[in-house]
Design a protein around this motif. Structure first.
Motif, PDB file in Angstrom:
ATOM      1  N   LEU A   1      35.042  44.479  46.050  1.00  0.00           N
ATOM      2  CA  LEU A   1      35.713  43.418  45.294  1.00  0.00           C
ATOM      3  C   LEU A   1      36.156  43.941  43.933  1.00  0.00           C
ATOM      4  CD1 LEU A   1      36.416  40.335  45.363  1.00  0.00           C
ATOM      5  CD2 LEU A   1      34.286  39.986  44.091  1.00  0.00           C
ATOM      6  N   VAL A   2      35.282  44.702  43.265  1.00  0.00           N
ATOM      7  CA  VAL A   2      35.638  45.289  41.961  1.00  0.00           C
ATOM      8  C   VAL A   2      36.801  46.260  42.126  1.00  0.00           C
ATOM      9  CG1 VAL A   2      34.823  46.699  40.037  1.00  0.00           C
ATOM     10  CG2 VAL A   2      33.315  44.974  41.050  1.00  0.00           C
ATOM     11  N   ALA A   3      36.782  47.037  43.199  1.00  0.00           N
ATOM     12  CA  ALA A   3      37.892  47.961  43.437  1.00  0.00           C
ATOM     13  C   ALA A   3      39.204  47.203  43.609  1.00  0.00           C
ATOM     14  CB  ALA A   3      37.615  48.813  44.666  1.00  0.00           C
ATOM     15  N   SER A   4      39.153  46.048  44.265  1.00  0.00           N
ATOM     16  CA  SER A   4      40.362  45.265  44.507  1.00  0.00           C
ATOM     17  C   SER A   4      40.883  44.594  43.239  1.00  0.00           C
ATOM     18  CB  SER A   4      40.092  44.199  45.573  1.00  0.00           C
ATOM     19  OG  SER A   4      39.816  44.783  46.816  1.00  0.00           O
ATOM     20  N   TYR A   5      39.996  44.267  42.318  1.00  0.00           N
ATOM     21  CA  TYR A   5      40.383  43.562  41.088  1.00  0.00           C
ATOM     22  C   TYR A   5      40.082  44.387  39.840  1.00  0.00           C
ATOM     23  CZ  TYR A   5      41.254  39.296  43.734  1.00  0.00           C
ATOM     24  OH  TYR A   5      41.778  38.356  44.593  1.00  0.00           O
ATOM     25  N   CYS A   6      40.025  45.690  40.002  1.00  0.00           N
ATOM     26  CA  CYS A   6      39.685  46.570  38.881  1.00  0.00           C
ATOM     27  C   CYS A   6      40.672  46.394  37.735  1.00  0.00           C
ATOM     28  CB  CYS A   6      39.688  48.015  39.360  1.00  0.00           C
ATOM     29  SG  CYS A   6      39.023  49.172  38.171  1.00  0.00           S
ATOM     30  N   GLY A   7      40.141  46.121  36.537  1.00  0.00           N
ATOM     31  CA  GLY A   7      40.981  45.934  35.362  1.00  0.00           C
ATOM     32  C   GLY A   7      41.657  44.583  35.262  1.00  0.00           C
TER      33      GLY A   7
ATOM     34  N   LYS B   1      41.054  38.501  36.290  1.00  0.00           N
ATOM     35  CA  LYS B   1      40.492  37.581  37.277  1.00  0.00           C
ATOM     36  C   LYS B   1      39.154  38.063  37.836  1.00  0.00           C
ATOM     37  CE  LYS B   1      44.953  35.795  38.940  1.00  0.00           C
ATOM     38  NZ  LYS B   1      45.816  35.627  40.147  1.00  0.00           N
ATOM     39  N   LEU B   2      38.685  39.239  37.398  1.00  0.00           N
ATOM     40  CA  LEU B   2      37.501  39.828  38.013  1.00  0.00           C
ATOM     41  C   LEU B   2      36.282  38.916  37.932  1.00  0.00           C
ATOM     42  CD1 LEU B   2      36.027  42.128  39.415  1.00  0.00           C
ATOM     43  CD2 LEU B   2      35.652  43.164  37.158  1.00  0.00           C
ATOM     44  N   MET B   3      36.017  38.327  36.765  1.00  0.00           N
ATOM     45  CA  MET B   3      34.831  37.481  36.637  1.00  0.00           C
ATOM     46  C   MET B   3      34.961  36.223  37.498  1.00  0.00           C
ATOM     47  SD  MET B   3      32.668  39.099  34.709  1.00  0.00           S
ATOM     48  CE  MET B   3      33.234  40.508  35.664  1.00  0.00           C
ATOM     49  N   GLU B   4      36.167  35.690  37.586  1.00  0.00           N
ATOM     50  CA  GLU B   4      36.400  34.490  38.394  1.00  0.00           C
ATOM     51  C   GLU B   4      36.153  34.768  39.872  1.00  0.00           C
ATOM     52  OE1 GLU B   4      40.286  31.905  39.866  1.00  0.00           O
ATOM     53  OE2 GLU B   4      40.369  32.950  37.939  1.00  0.00           O
ATOM     54  N   VAL B   5      36.701  35.870  40.383  1.00  0.00           N
ATOM     55  CA  VAL B   5      36.530  36.162  41.808  1.00  0.00           C
ATOM     56  C   VAL B   5      35.109  36.622  42.104  1.00  0.00           C
ATOM     57  CG1 VAL B   5      38.969  36.643  42.198  1.00  0.00           C
ATOM     58  CG2 VAL B   5      37.427  38.533  41.603  1.00  0.00           C
ATOM     59  N   THR B   6      34.468  37.261  41.133  1.00  0.00           N
ATOM     60  CA  THR B   6      33.067  37.641  41.314  1.00  0.00           C
ATOM     61  C   THR B   6      32.211  36.401  41.537  1.00  0.00           C
ATOM     62  OG1 THR B   6      33.250  39.684  40.030  1.00  0.00           O
ATOM     63  CG2 THR B   6      31.063  38.709  40.216  1.00  0.00           C
ATOM     64  N   GLU B   7      32.376  35.405  40.685  1.00  0.00           N
ATOM     65  CA  GLU B   7      31.600  34.182  40.853  1.00  0.00           C
ATOM     66  C   GLU B   7      31.904  33.509  42.189  1.00  0.00           C
ATOM     67  OE1 GLU B   7      30.514  29.927  38.713  1.00  0.00           O
ATOM     68  OE2 GLU B   7      31.580  31.481  37.576  1.00  0.00           O
ATOM     69  N   ALA B   8      33.165  33.442  42.549  1.00  0.00           N
ATOM     70  CA  ALA B   8      33.538  32.786  43.799  1.00  0.00           C
ATOM     71  C   ALA B   8      32.923  33.494  45.003  1.00  0.00           C
ATOM     72  CB  ALA B   8      35.063  32.736  43.931  1.00  0.00           C
TER      73      ALA B   8
ATOM     74  N   VAL C   1      41.602  50.847  48.782  1.00  0.00           N
ATOM     75  CA  VAL C   1      42.001  51.343  47.458  1.00  0.00           C
ATOM     76  C   VAL C   1      43.481  51.658  47.433  1.00  0.00           C
ATOM     77  CG1 VAL C   1      41.673  53.186  45.765  1.00  0.00           C
ATOM     78  CG2 VAL C   1      39.681  52.198  46.939  1.00  0.00           C
ATOM     79  N   GLY C   2      43.979  52.188  48.546  1.00  0.00           N
ATOM     80  CA  GLY C   2      45.394  52.530  48.593  1.00  0.00           C
ATOM     81  C   GLY C   2      46.315  51.329  48.554  1.00  0.00           C
ATOM     82  N   SER C   3      45.781  50.148  48.912  1.00  0.00           N
ATOM     83  CA  SER C   3      46.621  48.937  48.909  1.00  0.00           C
ATOM     84  C   SER C   3      46.728  48.322  47.532  1.00  0.00           C
ATOM     85  CB  SER C   3      46.011  47.900  49.870  1.00  0.00           C
ATOM     86  OG  SER C   3      44.788  47.382  49.363  1.00  0.00           O
ATOM     87  N   GLN C   4      45.921  48.850  46.587  1.00  0.00           N
ATOM     88  CA  GLN C   4      45.929  48.235  45.240  1.00  0.00           C
ATOM     89  C   GLN C   4      47.110  48.737  44.407  1.00  0.00           C
ATOM     90  OE1 GLN C   4      43.838  45.792  45.188  1.00  0.00           O
ATOM     91  NE2 GLN C   4      43.210  46.584  47.178  1.00  0.00           N
TER      92      GLN C   4
END
Length: 391
Positions: free
Chosen positions: A224-230, A233-240, A388-391
């Motif tokens: 998940l962190v790899a998908s939203y790195c930087g 929205k990272l904290m929002e999706v982490t909680e979800a 990772v390549g899709s990011q």
């Protein structure tokens, strides 16, 4: 995301995700053996990739949970991480909670692929998902205005459930209508079935997790962190994502701490910067700072001080201690195993963090031979590269 993470960081992120799988598999043989002396007797200085055996747990306190597993297999933590990874891959790197819930239920529930230990958050989440669905059915039936017999109502529920478990919104009407038409040609019954499906769909809750603050809350986070790195929205999706399996405020806070730590490291920040950025998210920052102090790696001592169980307030300081003092990926993974207790759960932060720093190969990175020892390694690595390549 591709417009946030530079391409030159993607190899490090690939290594980091691989580091989680390797560290988990390396720890499985002695997972949940709490006696550090017994771990030393069994594993010596190289306790990684031992085959899970009940005999290791004789003469020392522990819980043998992995009967039937082989050296190189992953734990239930890795299995859950794989479910979220599959969901992210299917949704082009975007978190889709409903899709994640469906995959989780299908994988761990009756008839699913998983064979092995089921932890408390998984067990309760499966029960909650069933209860949520049953409540949604009752509410949907109560909202139906069509004149239906009890038999018709039961049949319609049976017809629509396969679709509400894999589709949402506008995707439902056509396949539900076709399914109902195999039994009922009357337009009003077909329309009632579509209404039922859409009403069920609207009532399904996104927060399905157990009131639990153990390591399953954070072990799934690396992809998940790899998908939203930087991303902001990272904290929002982490909680979800966490509330799917761990509907607990402390679990969410610890998960945000772990996600912030990995996000900094994935982007190439120094470990000290990552610690400083992650610590304020934690419910107990003082213990994290305490864990970073000193100059020597003593994972057994950290376990004595903070605890070795699955609870996040014990595990996260041990993780911070090992990351602060280990000089290589191998040293960190071995220290984590030698600490004892829930080594597989902690591995999902320690492994990705150390691999993000040190990469693969060489004196400090993931040993190439360890990569090859993970069961189904080629498929796992292919999925990591795709994500990772899709990011």
């Amino acid at each position: 995301m591709s417009d946030i993470v530079p391409n030159d960081r993607k190899p490090a992120m690939i290594a980091a995700l691989a580091g989680g799988w390797v560290a988990d598999a390396a720890s499985l043989g002695l997972h949940w053996l709490y006696d550090s002396q017994r771990i030393l007797e069994v594993g010596g200085q190289s306790p990684e990739f031992l085959p899970p055996k009940a005999e290791y747990f004789t003469g020392g306190f522990g819980y043998f949970a992995h009967e039937g597993k082989q050296a190189g297999d992953i734990s239930h933590y890795g299995a859950a991480t794989g479910v979220l990874s599959d969901s992210l891959l299917a949704n082009e790197g975007t978190l889709n909670i409903r899709d994640y819930q469906r995959r989780f239920r299908a994988f761990f529930g009756p008839g699913g692929q998983w064979q092995g230990y089921i932890d408390n958050p998984t067990r309760v989440t499966l029960a909650n998902l069933h209860t949520i669905e049953q409540t949604a059915i009752e509410q949907a039936q109560a909202s139906t205005t069509a004149e239906l017999t009890d038999k018709q109502k039961r049949i319609l529920v049976q017809k629509v459930l396969p679709y509400t478990r894999c589709l949402s919104g506008e995707q439902l009407a056509d396949p539900v209508t076709r399914a109902i038409s195999l039994t009922y040609q009357e337009p009003e019954i077909q329309k009632a079935g579509v209404h039922l499906a859409e009403a069920i769909d609207r009532q399904l809750l996104l927060e399905s997790g157990a009131d639990d603050m153990q390591l399953p809350a954070v072990s799934k986070l690396p992809p998940l962190v790899a998908s939203y790195c930087g991303s902001d929205k990272l904290m929002e999706v982490t909680e979800a994502a966490v509330r799917v399996t761990n509907h607990n405020d402390d679990a969410v806070a610890w998960a945000k701490c772990a996600a912030r730590l990995l996000d900094h490291l994935f982007r190439g920040d120094p470990l000290s910067v990552a610690f400083d950025g992650a610590t304020p998210e934690a419910p107990d920052p003082d213990n994290l700072n305490k864990a970073r102090s000193g100059s020597n790696l003593n994972a057994v001592g950290a376990g004595d001080t903070f605890g070795r169980t699955c609870y996040l307030h014990e595990a996260m300081p041990v993780i911070f201690h090992i990351l602060s003092h280990a000089g290589s990926y191998t040293e960190a993974v071995r220290a984590n195993i030698q600490c004892g207790g829930d080594s597989c759960g902690r591995a999902w932060v320690i492994g990705p963090a150390m691999a993000a720093i040190h990469g693969v190969g060489g004196e400090h990175g993931i040993p190439l031979g360890w990569l090859a020892r993970v069961t189904n390694a080629p498929a796992i690595l292919t999925d990591i590269e795709s994500l990772v390549g899709s990011q």
